[in-house]
Each structure stands twice: as C-alpha cells, then as structure tokens.
Design a protein around this motif. Sequence first.
Motif, PDB file in Angstrom:
ATOM      1  N   GLU A  28      67.353  19.344  66.425  1.00 38.36           N
ATOM      2  CA  GLU A  28      67.575  20.539  67.222  1.00 38.36           C
ATOM      3  C   GLU A  28      66.774  21.657  66.573  1.00 38.36           C
ATOM      4  O   GLU A  28      66.896  21.900  65.370  1.00 38.36           O
ATOM      5  CB  GLU A  28      69.055  20.897  67.260  1.00 38.36           C
ATOM      6  CG  GLU A  28      69.349  22.064  68.162  1.00 38.36           C
ATOM      7  CD  GLU A  28      70.839  22.324  68.319  1.00 38.36           C
ATOM      8  OE1 GLU A  28      71.239  23.496  68.229  1.00 38.36           O
ATOM      9  OE2 GLU A  28      71.593  21.351  68.532  1.00 38.36           O
ATOM     10  N   ALA A  29      65.935  22.309  67.372  1.00 38.29           N
ATOM     11  CA  ALA A  29      65.088  23.381  66.852  1.00 38.29           C
ATOM     12  C   ALA A  29      65.070  24.528  67.841  1.00 38.29           C
ATOM     13  O   ALA A  29      65.239  24.334  69.049  1.00 38.29           O
ATOM     14  CB  ALA A  29      63.665  22.867  66.621  1.00 38.29           C
ATOM     15  N   SER A  30      64.871  25.730  67.322  1.00 42.64           N
ATOM     16  CA  SER A  30      64.741  26.891  68.201  1.00 42.64           C
ATOM     17  C   SER A  30      63.786  27.896  67.577  1.00 42.64           C
ATOM     18  O   SER A  30      63.546  27.873  66.368  1.00 42.64           O
ATOM     19  CB  SER A  30      66.107  27.539  68.462  1.00 42.64           C
ATOM     20  OG  SER A  30      66.635  28.076  67.264  1.00 42.64           O
ATOM     21  N   HIS A  31      63.233  28.766  68.439  1.00 42.32           N
ATOM     22  CA  HIS A  31      62.385  29.857  67.951  1.00 42.32           C
ATOM     23  C   HIS A  31      62.580  31.077  68.845  1.00 42.32           C
ATOM     24  O   HIS A  31      63.053  30.982  69.977  1.00 42.32           O
ATOM     25  CB  HIS A  31      60.909  29.449  67.884  1.00 42.32           C
ATOM     26  CG  HIS A  31      60.247  29.270  69.202  1.00 42.32           C
ATOM     27  ND1 HIS A  31      59.816  30.329  69.973  1.00 42.32           N
ATOM     28  CD2 HIS A  31      59.932  28.157  69.898  1.00 42.32           C
ATOM     29  CE1 HIS A  31      59.253  29.875  71.083  1.00 42.32           C
ATOM     30  NE2 HIS A  31      59.318  28.555  71.063  1.00 42.32           N
TER      31      HIS A  31
ATOM     32  N   GLU B  45      66.313  18.126  75.745  1.00 38.18           N
ATOM     33  CA  GLU B  45      66.842  19.235  76.517  1.00 38.18           C
ATOM     34  C   GLU B  45      66.178  20.503  75.998  1.00 38.18           C
ATOM     35  O   GLU B  45      66.166  20.756  74.794  1.00 38.18           O
ATOM     36  CB  GLU B  45      68.358  19.335  76.365  1.00 38.18           C
ATOM     37  CG  GLU B  45      68.954  20.496  77.115  1.00 38.18           C
ATOM     38  CD  GLU B  45      70.452  20.612  76.910  1.00 38.18           C
ATOM     39  OE1 GLU B  45      71.151  20.802  77.907  1.00 38.18           O
ATOM     40  OE2 GLU B  45      70.902  20.525  75.749  1.00 38.18           O
ATOM     41  N   ASP B  46      65.592  21.250  76.915  1.00 36.26           N
ATOM     42  CA  ASP B  46      65.033  22.555  76.587  1.00 36.26           C
ATOM     43  C   ASP B  46      65.963  23.599  77.179  1.00 36.26           C
ATOM     44  O   ASP B  46      66.283  23.547  78.371  1.00 36.26           O
ATOM     45  CB  ASP B  46      63.624  22.700  77.173  1.00 36.26           C
ATOM     46  CG  ASP B  46      62.603  21.904  76.393  1.00 36.26           C
ATOM     47  OD1 ASP B  46      62.150  22.409  75.359  1.00 36.26           O
ATOM     48  OD2 ASP B  46      62.281  20.777  76.804  1.00 36.26           O
TER      49      ASP B  46
ATOM     50  N   GLY C 145      68.710  29.094  81.015  1.00 31.66           N
ATOM     51  CA  GLY C 145      68.753  27.865  81.786  1.00 31.66           C
ATOM     52  C   GLY C 145      68.571  26.639  80.919  1.00 31.66           C
ATOM     53  O   GLY C 145      68.162  26.734  79.763  1.00 31.66           O
ATOM     54  N   ASP C 146      68.919  25.474  81.482  1.00 28.66           N
ATOM     55  CA  ASP C 146      68.810  24.177  80.804  1.00 28.66           C
ATOM     56  C   ASP C 146      67.922  23.260  81.630  1.00 28.66           C
ATOM     57  O   ASP C 146      68.090  23.163  82.847  1.00 28.66           O
ATOM     58  CB  ASP C 146      70.166  23.476  80.712  1.00 28.66           C
ATOM     59  CG  ASP C 146      71.167  24.190  79.852  1.00 28.66           C
ATOM     60  OD1 ASP C 146      70.758  25.037  79.047  1.00 28.66           O
ATOM     61  OD2 ASP C 146      72.363  23.885  79.979  1.00 28.66           O
TER      62      ASP C 146
ATOM     63  N   ARG D 116      65.159  23.466  71.638  1.00 30.34           N
ATOM     64  CA  ARG D 116      64.877  22.098  72.076  1.00 30.34           C
ATOM     65  C   ARG D 116      65.740  21.150  71.272  1.00 30.34           C
ATOM     66  O   ARG D 116      65.793  21.227  70.049  1.00 30.34           O
ATOM     67  CB  ARG D 116      63.400  21.746  71.895  1.00 30.34           C
ATOM     68  CG  ARG D 116      63.109  20.282  72.294  1.00 30.34           C
ATOM     69  CD  ARG D 116      61.650  19.974  72.353  1.00 30.34           C
ATOM     70  NE  ARG D 116      61.150  20.303  73.698  1.00 30.34           N
ATOM     71  CZ  ARG D 116      59.929  20.054  74.105  1.00 30.34           C
ATOM     72  NH1 ARG D 116      59.041  19.501  73.289  1.00 30.34           N
ATOM     73  NH2 ARG D 116      59.543  20.357  75.326  1.00 30.34           N
ATOM     74  N   ARG D 117      66.392  20.237  71.990  1.00 28.97           N
ATOM     75  CA  ARG D 117      67.162  19.153  71.372  1.00 28.97           C
ATOM     76  C   ARG D 117      66.483  17.846  71.720  1.00 28.97           C
ATOM     77  O   ARG D 117      66.169  17.590  72.880  1.00 28.97           O
ATOM     78  CB  ARG D 117      68.589  19.137  71.893  1.00 28.97           C
ATOM     79  CG  ARG D 117      69.388  20.327  71.480  1.00 28.97           C
ATOM     80  CD  ARG D 117      70.796  20.237  72.015  1.00 28.97           C
ATOM     81  NE  ARG D 117      71.565  21.359  71.539  1.00 28.97           N
ATOM     82  CZ  ARG D 117      72.658  21.800  72.114  1.00 28.97           C
ATOM     83  NH1 ARG D 117      73.120  21.190  73.197  1.00 28.97           N
ATOM     84  NH2 ARG D 117      73.297  22.823  71.618  1.00 28.97           N
TER      85      ARG D 117
END
Length: 183
Positions: A55-58, A85-86, A173-174, A71-72
């Motif tokens: 799992e990462a995010s920015h 999954e974004d 949103g997903d 993003r997972r």
Amino acid sequence: MPADLIDALRTTAAHSTLILDDTNSTAILPDGSLGRGVTDVVLDRSEDNDSSRIEASHDGYVRSFGLIHQRRLSLGNDGKEIRGEDKLIPKGRRKIKEAAPFAIRFHLAPGIEATVTADGMGAILRSPGAPPWNFRCRGAMLVVEESLVIDGHGQPVGSLQLVIVGEVSGVGGDIGWQFRRSS
C-alpha cells in the motif's frame, strides 16, 4: 535517445500509474530536474499465506486538486493474479470544483495483443506461447491505446497500453482492477 523522448519519459503518463487531468504529479523543470510536487510518500508492505501486499500513497496532487493518490496492490502467492485499487482521497483546502478526468495506464510489453470485452470493463491479453490473461476494472471504463516502451538498448518499440478512464470529484473515488491468468 532524442531529447524530446527523454523529456516524455519523465512524465507521469509514461508510467503505469494514475494521472489526474493530464497533469504530472511532480513538476518537471525546463532543465529536466524535478520541481514542486510529491513531498509525502507512505509505503507499507505485508505478506500472509495467500498473497503479498503493498500500500503506497503520495501527495503530488494535493496542491492542484486537493487529492491524495493511494494505490493498493495484492499479488497472489501462485503468481496468477494481481489485484489493485487506486483511491483518490480528499485532503487540504483546495478542492476540485466539479470533476477532473483521470487515466490509469498499464503499459504492455511489445507483442501482447489486447481485446476489450463487450462491456468495456475488461480485456483479454494474449502473447505467443503463453496462457492468456484477463484484465477487469471497476469504477471507470477501459480503452486500449498504442504506446511505446523502451527496449534494453534504449530504443522505443511500439506496444499497447490499457487505460482506465473516468472522472473524479472533490469527494474522491475508488477504481479497482485485476489481472488474472486464465489457466
């Protein structure tokens, strides 16, 4: 490589990721260096008996759109399935007034054929001598576009890319997606 190709490879759209309103998540300055954009990155990795997960995010879209990109990814231990999954998560004061277009690109290796399914939510991916893969998405529509990848000699080679396209509002949103080997 030509200078314009080198510049193009620095853009967010040149990577298999989400891009909002055709805007780079980090500014690219005229000299090719990086400017304002991503400052906070979070990354977590875990495993269990069934899969490996990242799992990462920015925050590269917070300043312009008020949205965090998360993003997972989950890769099955048998290597036959990857799920993703974004998410676009609201943060900060700036908000999208109405909606902004997004695209999630998946650049394919040369020689892979992609046939979009009748419902526009999936594709069958075929390559010579290998079992087909199925791609599915939810939360947006899928298109196939021509693209370029860079080979091992630094040369551009024609290929295809899967592109999930849609719009996101200020509430976020997903978008889910999955690659699964058929056999």
